[in-house]
Design an enzyme around this catalytic site. Structure first.
Site, PDB file in Angstrom:
ATOM      1  CG  PHE A 126       8.780 -30.734  -1.582  1.00 51.15           C
ATOM      2  CD1 PHE A 126       9.263 -30.374  -2.825  1.00 51.15           C
ATOM      3  CD2 PHE A 126       7.682 -31.569  -1.523  1.00 51.15           C
ATOM      4  CE1 PHE A 126       8.678 -30.851  -3.988  1.00 51.15           C
ATOM      5  CE2 PHE A 126       7.082 -32.051  -2.680  1.00 51.15           C
ATOM      6  CZ  PHE A 126       7.583 -31.690  -3.911  1.00 51.15           C
TER       7      PHE A 126
ATOM      8  CG  ASP B 274      11.560 -34.954   3.740  1.00 52.30           C
ATOM      9  OD1 ASP B 274      12.180 -35.833   3.114  1.00 52.30           O
ATOM     10  OD2 ASP B 274      10.512 -34.447   3.309  1.00 52.30           O
TER      11      ASP B 274
ATOM     12  CE1 TYR C  95      10.104 -38.799  -5.910  1.00 53.22           C
ATOM     13  CE2 TYR C  95       9.079 -40.349  -4.400  1.00 53.22           C
ATOM     14  CZ  TYR C  95       9.275 -39.055  -4.823  1.00 53.22           C
ATOM     15  OH  TYR C  95       8.664 -38.013  -4.166  1.00 53.22           O
ATOM     16  CE  LYS C  96      12.628 -36.203  -4.279  1.00 62.93           C
ATOM     17  NZ  LYS C  96      11.888 -35.647  -5.422  1.00 62.93           N
TER      18      LYS C  96
ATOM     19  NE  ARG D  17      14.936 -29.188  -8.691  1.00 62.37           N
ATOM     20  CZ  ARG D  17      14.406 -30.153  -7.943  1.00 62.37           C
ATOM     21  NH1 ARG D  17      14.625 -30.186  -6.643  1.00 62.37           N
ATOM     22  NH2 ARG D  17      13.657 -31.100  -8.499  1.00 62.37           N
TER      23      ARG D  17
END
Length: 428
Positions: free
Chosen positions: A135, A220, A245-246, A400
């Site tokens: 990312f 991560d 938050y995911k 995704r």
């Protein structure tokens, strides 16, 4: 389990057998174009809002309203200790001991704080290993960290790339690259789950390989926390960080967590960026010079707790705990993702049209299938949105799909498969 079928009735039968089916009702589901709940398959980007979140924040608003500054010290959840209310659940979430975790800041801030401590290059041991296509925040963080040490990113950063013609990395190739770098390798920092491909890495094997050559190893876990069953302490991982938050459903830009192995719990000599809230609480309010870190991960704190985001996170963690923790969530997750894979593969579309690039092995993936659409990918994404199926688009041509066990149903997955089948038939 009975052989999968692509029908709504079969999906409904799976939902009827699902021990976690009631948790769907604990979340706000965005409506689709027809006003009915959408099939929200985008929890790997932003999880849905728990219905308990608003009340959790309102309680802290009330405390602020009624007590002002005294809210730090009085009430049912004094702000002075608020991060401690998240510790035990966070430790269970990532397979750690309580002293090894703390909730604070945001993800990339925490990544930088950890790299200050765990990327300490020398003249001979200065390389840092990461996966290619990580990312962007991870890439930018590492680039800036190596420059802080006067090094050139192109010389210090080593990227792991799949073999030609493959989309994901082989564990044996990662181990071999670590061994090849040997005593030039200072730190390994890899995403626990790659955001683009959905590949889940063998963190235990990577950690063992890194330690064998004297490197520090961290992860991560932005796409792994709340998604995989993690055992950071038992895997002997040195450090890690994650967002909430995911898969943890704690709100856009929500707070973050870090893990630091307990071997570093009482290492005041370890370089770090210091802040008031990480100082020993025994004399924190004496306002003296000379930083003395708290024991464990809490010693990496900078500022006092972000109460409102943490209140949401506390409510969201309670839902995870009520559902039985990651073992229960992972069982359903594997079933949801396997059903989605069945629905896509049964279409027998040529790889030149649609290709799943996420590993087929359930142990090597989380709650995500990344679908490479070679032609008209954006058109398919927009078509799904028009059918009330919310997915995630990643340039240049990947959709995704992430069925999340807390709030997604097998019917959600079946709807997505049926929509893709209909689109493919129309596109012929």
């Amino acid at each position: 389990m009975t052989a999968y079928q692509p029908t709504p009735d079969f999906a409904a039968s799976l939902d009827a057998q699902d021990p976690l089916r009631s948790f769907r009702d604990q979340f706000h589901l965005p409506p689709g174009p027809d006003g009915q709940p959408s099939s929200y398959l985008c929890g790997n980007s932003l999880g849905l809002q728990p219905k308990t979140a608003r009340a959790a924040v309102e309680r802290e608003f009330a405390a602020w309203e009624e007590r002002g500054v005294e809210g730090h010290f009085h009430g049912t959840s004094p702000w002075m200790h608020y991060h401690e209310f998240l510790t035990k659940a966070s430790a269970r979430l990532v397979g750690a001991r309580p002293v090894e975790v703390v909730v604070m800041n945001n993800l990339t801030t925490n990544l930088h704080l950890l790299l200050i401590s765990f990327y300490r290059p020398t003249l001979t041991r200065y390389k840092v290993l990461m996966e290619g296509g990580a990312f962007p925040s991870d890439q930018y963080a590492l680039e800036s960290q190596v420059r802080l040490h006067g090094l050139a990113p192109e010389e210090a950063i080593v990227e792991l790339l799949p073999r030609p013609g493959e989309y994901t990395l082989r564990t044996a190739d990662i181990e071999a690259r670590i061994a090849e770098l040997g005593d030039s390798l200072a730190t390994v920092i890899i995403g626990g789950v790659n955001y683009y491909t959905g590949q889940a890495f063998d963190m235990a094997a990577i950690t063992k390989a890194g330690h064998a050559v004297g490197a520090l190893v961290g992860f991560d876990l932005a796409h792994a926390a709340g998604n995989l069953a993690l055992h950071l302490h038992d895997w002997d991982v040195d450090f890690a960080c994650w967002c909430t938050y995911k898969y943890l459903n704690s709100g856009p830009g929500g707070t973050s967590g870090i893990y630091v192995h307990e071997r570093f719990a009482n290492r005041p000599d370890l370089p770090r960026l210091a802040g008031w809230w990480g100082h020993d609480p025994a004399d924190r309010f004496q306002m003296k010079k000379g930083f003395r870190p708290m024991a464990g991960a809490a010693g990496w704190q900078l500022s006092n707790a972000q109460i409102f985001p943490m209140a949401i996170h506390r409510a969201a963690l309670a839902v995870v705990e009520e559902a039985g923790g990651m073992a229960a969530l992972r069982r359903k997750s594997e079933q949801l993702t396997a059903y989605l894979e069945f629905l896509l593969r049964r279409l027998q579309l040529p790889a030149t049209t649609l290709e799943i690039i996420t590993p087929a092995d359930p142990a090597a993936r989380g709650a995500q299938l990344s679908v490479l659409v070679h032609r008209n990918g954006r058109a398919l994404f927009d078509y799904l949105a028009g059918q009330g199926i919310i997915a995630d688009w990643r340039e240049p041509n990947v959709i995704r799909l992430a069925p999340v066990p807390l709030y997604n149903s097998f019917r959600d997955v079946q709807r997505a498969g049926a929509a893709i089948e209909k689109w493919a038939a129309q596109a012929e």
